[in-house]
Design a protein around this motif. Structure first.
Motif, short mmCIF file in Angstrom:
data_model
loop_
_atom_site.label_atom_id
_atom_site.label_comp_id
_atom_site.label_asym_id
_atom_site.label_seq_id
_atom_site.Cartn_x
_atom_site.Cartn_y
_atom_site.Cartn_z
N VAL A 179 14.23 -15.95 39.37
CA VAL A 179 12.90 -16.40 39.79
C VAL A 179 12.06 -16.62 38.54
O VAL A 179 11.95 -15.74 37.68
N TYR A 180 11.43 -17.81 38.45
CA TYR A 180 10.69 -18.19 37.25
C TYR A 180 9.32 -18.76 37.63
O TYR A 180 9.21 -19.54 38.57
N LYS A 181 8.33 -18.35 36.87
CA LYS A 181 6.96 -18.82 37.12
C LYS A 181 6.52 -19.73 35.99
O LYS A 181 6.70 -19.42 34.81
N PHE A 182 5.92 -20.88 36.36
CA PHE A 182 5.46 -21.86 35.40
C PHE A 182 3.97 -22.15 35.64
O PHE A 182 3.56 -22.41 36.77
N VAL A 183 3.18 -22.07 34.58
CA VAL A 183 1.77 -22.43 34.63
C VAL A 183 1.62 -23.74 33.87
O VAL A 183 2.10 -23.87 32.74
N LEU A 184 0.97 -24.71 34.49
CA LEU A 184 0.86 -26.05 33.92
C LEU A 184 -0.56 -26.36 33.48
O LEU A 184 -1.53 -25.82 34.03
N ASP A 185 -0.66 -27.26 32.52
CA ASP A 185 -1.96 -27.80 32.14
C ASP A 185 -2.50 -28.57 33.35
O ASP A 185 -1.85 -29.50 33.83
N PRO A 186 -3.69 -28.20 33.87
CA PRO A 186 -4.17 -28.80 35.11
C PRO A 186 -4.53 -30.28 35.00
O PRO A 186 -4.60 -30.97 36.02
N VAL A 187 -4.73 -30.77 33.79
CA VAL A 187 -5.05 -32.19 33.61
C VAL A 187 -3.78 -33.02 33.43
O VAL A 187 -3.55 -34.00 34.15
N LYS A 188 -2.94 -32.61 32.48
CA LYS A 188 -1.71 -33.36 32.21
C LYS A 188 -0.77 -33.39 33.41
O LYS A 188 -0.15 -34.41 33.72
N SER A 189 -0.65 -32.26 34.10
CA SER A 189 0.34 -32.15 35.18
C SER A 189 -0.05 -32.94 36.42
O SER A 189 0.81 -33.27 37.24
N THR A 190 -1.33 -33.25 36.59
CA THR A 190 -1.79 -33.91 37.81
C THR A 190 -2.25 -35.35 37.56
O THR A 190 -2.95 -35.93 38.38
N ALA A 191 -1.82 -35.92 36.45
CA ALA A 191 -2.26 -37.27 36.09
C ALA A 191 -1.92 -38.30 37.16
O ALA A 191 -2.62 -39.31 37.30
N TYR A 192 -0.85 -38.06 37.91
CA TYR A 192 -0.45 -39.01 38.96
C TYR A 192 -0.63 -38.46 40.37
O TYR A 192 -1.08 -39.18 41.27
N CYS A 193 -0.31 -37.20 40.60
CA CYS A 193 -0.39 -36.67 41.97
C CYS A 193 -1.83 -36.59 42.47
O CYS A 193 -2.08 -36.53 43.68
N ARG A 194 -2.80 -36.63 41.58
CA ARG A 194 -4.20 -36.64 42.00
C ARG A 194 -4.53 -37.92 42.77
O ARG A 194 -5.46 -37.95 43.59
N ASN A 195 -3.76 -38.99 42.50
CA ASN A 195 -3.98 -40.25 43.21
C ASN A 195 -3.83 -40.07 44.72
O ASN A 195 -4.59 -40.64 45.51
#
Length: 253
Positions: A179-195
């Protein structure tokens, strides 16, 4: 008499020394707290090489194998001061050749909405669901070019997460066996899915993401389950803060 004066002078001097020491500690307190914050932040922002290797292996596995998923989740918000929860369920069917069907259906006392996105026979097709007789019914749908699809719904969701992870992982660590947890940069990671959020919710502007993270459970180097948690703000009802959590279970062909 002299003894009393000396005693009085001693206590005055001692009090002054204690006062100076206290003021010195207070002056140092912000620096100490700032160092503590930096230390805590450094502890949180750690990228484990093995966790990143597993992530890469899981991405490679889903890219080479067809799979299906079952998704469930919720979006929690406060609308005009009233707590509100929108339940979501759906799933994906993804083929190794890149074709896919991605369905999300949402029901609450206020809103019943559904969207189905597909890529088949070289075309991107998006259909809206209409709730009839306790089930969603989908129409023929709208054909979109790839550029139009991406501008409205983001990049095709055919990997283990909808987020961009290239150069966006700020923390990766093992939190249990496989089991692995990943924290992402909220701006870079959502550049497309925010659409997608902007399109589906009918926002005038893109949502602002505050945090994005996901927990990956694997069977060796194959994904079994992904739990994603994101916090964002949308321009509805004067600005609404939302927390969304999704769980997706994988089944491979």
């Amino acid at each position: 008499m002299k003894s009393r004066k000396r005693s009085k002078g001693f206590w005055i001097t001692s009090a002054l020394v204690l006062l100076i020491a206290a003021l010195f500690c207070v002056a140092l307190l912000p620096t100490v707290l700032e160092k503590q914050k930096r230390t805590e932040a450094a502890a949180e922002v750690s990228v484990d090489a093995e966790a990143m290797r597993i992530l890469g292996c899981c991405n490679a596995y889903v890219a080479a194998n067809g799979f299906s998923t079952a998704m469930s989740g919720s979006v929690k918000a406060s609308v005009v001061g009233v707590p509100y929860t929108q339940k979501i369920k759906g799933g994906r069917q993804v083929s190794a050749d890149g074709s896919f069907t991605d369905t999300a259906e949402s029901k609450s006392a206020l809103v019943k909405a559904a969207v189905k996105r597909e890529y088949r026979d070289g075309s991107y097709i998006v259909s809206r669901g209409e709730y009839k007789k306790k089930a969603f019914k989908y129409g023929k749908g709208e054909k979109l070019s790839k550029s139009n699809y991406v501008s409205k719904y983001g990049k095709p969701f055919t990997g283990i997460v909808k987020y961009n992870t290239d150069g966006a992982v700020i923390s990766a660590q093992a939190v249990g066996e496989n089991v692995y947890k990943f924290v992402l940069d909220p701006v870079k990671s959502t550049a497309y899915c925010r659409n997608e959020v902007k399109t589906v919710l009918g926002g005038k502007s893109y949502p602002t993401y505050k945090s994005v993270e996901f927990t990956l459970t694997t069977d060796g180097e194959k994904p079994i389950k992904v739990v994603s948690v994101e916090k964002f703000r949308i321009d509805k009802f004067g600005g609404t803060d939302c927390t969304a959590e999704y769980t997706e279970n994988f089944v491979f062909n």
